[in-house]
Structures are given as C-alpha cells and as structure tokens.
Design an enzyme around this catalytic site. Structure first.
Site, short mmCIF file in Angstrom:
data_model
loop_
_atom_site.label_atom_id
_atom_site.label_comp_id
_atom_site.label_asym_id
_atom_site.label_seq_id
_atom_site.Cartn_x
_atom_site.Cartn_y
_atom_site.Cartn_z
N GLN A 54 -1.89 -19.24 32.19
CA GLN A 54 -1.29 -20.55 32.44
C GLN A 54 -2.27 -21.64 32.01
OE1 GLN A 54 0.70 -20.85 36.53
NE2 GLN A 54 -0.47 -18.97 36.73
N ASN A 55 -3.49 -21.23 31.69
CA ASN A 55 -4.52 -22.23 31.37
C ASN A 55 -4.33 -22.80 29.98
OD1 ASN A 55 -5.49 -21.58 33.84
ND2 ASN A 55 -7.17 -20.29 33.09
N VAL A 56 -4.63 -24.09 29.87
CA VAL A 56 -4.52 -24.74 28.56
C VAL A 56 -5.88 -24.81 27.88
CG1 VAL A 56 -2.44 -26.01 29.19
CG2 VAL A 56 -4.66 -27.07 29.60
N ASP A 57 -6.94 -24.32 28.56
CA ASP A 57 -8.26 -24.29 27.91
C ASP A 57 -8.29 -23.12 26.91
OD1 ASP A 57 -9.33 -21.81 29.13
OD2 ASP A 57 -9.37 -22.94 31.02
N HIS A 86 1.47 -22.38 29.19
CA HIS A 86 1.62 -23.82 29.42
C HIS A 86 1.04 -24.68 28.30
CE1 HIS A 86 2.13 -22.99 34.03
NE2 HIS A 86 3.21 -22.74 33.33
N GLY A 108 -6.84 -15.79 39.85
CA GLY A 108 -7.08 -17.22 40.02
C GLY A 108 -5.87 -18.11 39.85
N THR A 109 -4.77 -17.73 40.49
CA THR A 109 -3.61 -18.63 40.47
C THR A 109 -3.00 -18.68 41.87
OG1 THR A 109 -1.36 -19.00 39.66
CG2 THR A 109 -2.21 -16.75 39.49
N SER A 110 -2.55 -19.88 42.25
CA SER A 110 -1.92 -20.05 43.57
C SER A 110 -0.48 -19.57 43.56
CB SER A 110 -1.99 -21.52 43.98
OG SER A 110 -1.25 -22.30 43.05
P1 OAD Z 1 -3.91 -23.82 41.16
O1 OAD Z 1 -4.89 -24.96 41.23
O2 OAD Z 1 -2.57 -24.02 41.76
O3 OAD Z 1 -4.55 -22.54 41.86
C1 OAD Z 1 -5.87 -22.17 41.59
C2 OAD Z 1 -6.16 -20.84 42.26
O4 OAD Z 1 -7.46 -20.45 41.86
C3 OAD Z 1 -6.14 -20.87 43.79
O5 OAD Z 1 -5.37 -19.79 44.28
C4 OAD Z 1 -7.61 -20.71 44.15
O6 OAD Z 1 -7.80 -19.98 45.37
C5 OAD Z 1 -8.13 -19.93 42.98
N1 OAD Z 1 -9.58 -20.06 42.72
C6 OAD Z 1 -10.41 -21.09 42.97
N2 OAD Z 1 -11.66 -20.80 42.56
C7 OAD Z 1 -11.61 -19.56 42.01
C8 OAD Z 1 -12.57 -18.69 41.39
N3 OAD Z 1 -13.84 -19.04 41.24
N4 OAD Z 1 -12.14 -17.47 40.94
C9 OAD Z 1 -10.84 -17.10 41.09
N5 OAD Z 1 -9.90 -17.87 41.66
C10 OAD Z 1 -10.28 -19.08 42.12
O7 OAD Z 1 -3.84 -23.38 39.62
P2 OAD Z 1 -2.71 -22.55 38.87
O8 OAD Z 1 -2.09 -21.55 39.78
O9 OAD Z 1 -3.32 -22.06 37.61
O10 OAD Z 1 0.31 -26.45 34.76
O11 OAD Z 1 -1.67 -23.67 38.54
C11 OAD Z 1 -0.55 -23.38 37.77
C12 OAD Z 1 -0.13 -24.56 36.92
O12 OAD Z 1 -0.02 -25.72 37.73
C13 OAD Z 1 -1.15 -24.93 35.88
O13 OAD Z 1 -1.01 -24.15 34.71
C14 OAD Z 1 -0.85 -26.37 35.59
C15 OAD Z 1 -0.59 -26.85 37.02
O14 OAD Z 1 0.32 -27.90 37.13
C16 OAD Z 1 0.40 -27.44 33.86
O15 OAD Z 1 -0.36 -28.37 33.81
C17 OAD Z 1 1.54 -27.30 32.93
#
Ligand code: OAD
Length: 230
Positions: free
Chosen positions: A86-89, A104, A172-174
């Site tokens: 889902q990362n854009v990096d 994404h 690492g996704t919520s």
């Molecule tokens: P979130 O910010 O919703 O979730 C980040 C997750 O990473 C959480 O579950 C944290 O517990 C976990 N986390 C934090 N530090 C970590 C680490 N060091 N190692 C592993 N996990 C860790 O991010 P996403 O689920 O990626 O979309 O969000 C999904 C989408 O929402 C993104 O792609 C973006 C955003 O809106 C767009 O911009 C299109």
C-alpha cells in the site's frame, strides 16, 4: 519454489523514518486527509496536493530501506516472493525486491490528467510538480497516487496473487483501508498467514500467526520460522 505473498503497509517503512498515517503523530494527525489525499480535495485545491506530495518526495529522498526491506530480499533465495504494497515509497525497490505491486500508486511517478496511461518517472533532481507542470503533450499532470474515492486498479491482480500464495504475510498495516485490507481473505484454504505489527489489528482468519513486533525484528523472526538464512 513456494510462493510467498507479502502485503505491506506504512509500518514497513516506519523504521526508515517515514511516518505512518494513523499512529499518534502520524501523517493524518498533521494533515487533513480528505484535503490532501482525496479526489474531491484535488479538485478543490490541486496546489495543496502538489505541495503535499512534493514534501513526501523530498522526505523519501532522505531515507533508506531498513533491515526489514532487506530481509524480504533475502527471502528470494528460497522463495518466489511477491510484494504487494500500500506504500507509495520506493523502499522495496531500492532494497532490491524484484516483484513489487503498488496498490496506492507511486510517489516518484506522475501522470497525465487527460490520459491515465501516460505515466512519467520523476528523478531525485526533478521531483517537484505544480498546477503549472505540463507533460510533453501539453497536458497537466497529477501525482500517480490513488486518492480516497478513486478506484484501485491493481487490486484485481493483487487478489489473483493472494490466491496463488503458499504463505501469506502481512506487515505494518492497520488494515483500515479497503480493498487492500481484504487481501488476506483471498488466500486458498489452509494457507498459513503471518501478521507482523507491534500493534496488530484484530483479524479473524484461519491459520493466522501474529508476530507483535516491529518490521525489522518481525521479519527476522519470520525468516527463522521459515528457515531462511538471513
Ligand atoms: P496506518 O498508519 O493505518 O497503519 C500503520 C501500521 O503500522 C499500524 O498498524 C502500526 O501499528 C504499524 N507500525 C508502526 N510502526 C511499525 C514498525 N516499526 N513495524 C511494523 N509495523 C509498524 O498505515 P496503512 O495501514 O499502511 O493510503 O494505511 C493504509 C493506507 O491509508 C495508506 O496506503 C494510505 C493511507 O491513507 C493512501 O494514501 C492512498
């Protein structure tokens, strides 16, 4: 070779120094998400969105892939590894992963606002865009990012790939954003699923092993479980 499909979110890049979105102090605490990342926001104030993604690109140029990204590359010694992010990096690519599907979009790309199939690479010394930026056909451009309320074109391929997995890994996704969050429901019956996240969301799927650790540590542990030399 067995196929491992790895679905990653912002937590994958957190230890590289990129903010996640929904953790405390994350990007969506600092910026109004529907202004900087939605189709409506872009229509209302495109200049703000160009500026937001210019900043994200400048930030990306200052960071490096972390050990978690690198260990996923090690996994390719023994497995057919497909990353779905889902990362854009571009940290998976810069670490050396060979198969990366972006759900994404990609920060280092822009596209024509008239023709979705005209996609252009930005380079580290030319990464800024504005409402004035034109492509070679004279058309305005936009970030190659999937905004909220837009379709996710790569989800069809991602669902197919999830169905081909012998092992499915989520890092690492919520699991807040759909359709990406639904991918783990498309694995074949009996497929082991590993979920690496220090604060994992509650999920109910069969054959799930939660590794409640940061990506670097969690991926190292996964390699141990899969007996891959790290
Ligand atoms: P979130 O910010 O919703 O979730 C980040 C997750 O990473 C959480 O579950 C944290 O517990 C976990 N986390 C934090 N530090 C970590 C680490 N060091 N190692 C592993 N996990 C860790 O991010 P996403 O689920 O990626 O979309 O969000 C999904 C989408 O929402 C993104 O792609 C973006 C955003 O809106 C767009 O911009 C299109």
């Amino acid at each position: 070779m067995k196929k491992i499909v790895v679905s990653t979110g912002a937590g994958m890049s957190a230890e590289s120094g990129l903010s996640t979105f929904r953790d405390a102090g994350g990007l969506w605490d600092k910026y109004p998400v529907m202004e900087v990342a939605s189709a409506e926001g872009f229509a209302r104030n495109p200049a703000l969105i160009h500026q937001f993604y210019n900043e994200r690109r400048r930030e990306l140029m200052k960071v490096e892939p972390n050990q978690g990204h690198k260990l996923l590359v090690e996994l390719e010694k023994d497995y057919d590894v497909q990353i779905i992010t889902q990362n854009v990096d571009n940290l998976h690519e810069r670490a050396g992963s060979s198969k990366v599907l972006h759900l994404h979009g990609e920060l280092m790309k822009i596209r024509s606002m008239r023709r979705d199939d005209r996609i252009y690479d930005l380079t580290p010394d030319n990464l800024e865009t504005s409402t004035e930026t034109l492509d070679k056909y004279g058309d305005h451009v936009r970030p190659h990012i999937v905004f909220f309320n837009e379709d996710v074109p790569n989800i069809t391929r991602a669902i197919e790939l999830a169905g081909e997995a012998d092992i499915f890994v989520v890092i690492g996704t919520s699991l807040n954003v759909y359709p990406a969050a639904s991918l783990l429901h498309f694995v074949k019956a009996g497929t082991p699923i590993y979920y690496i996240d220090p604060h994992p969301a509650h999920v109910e799927v069969p054959n799930l092993t939660v590794i409640a650790k940061k990506a670097t540590e969690g991926v190292a542990e996964l390699l141990g479980i899969l007996s891959v030399r790290g």
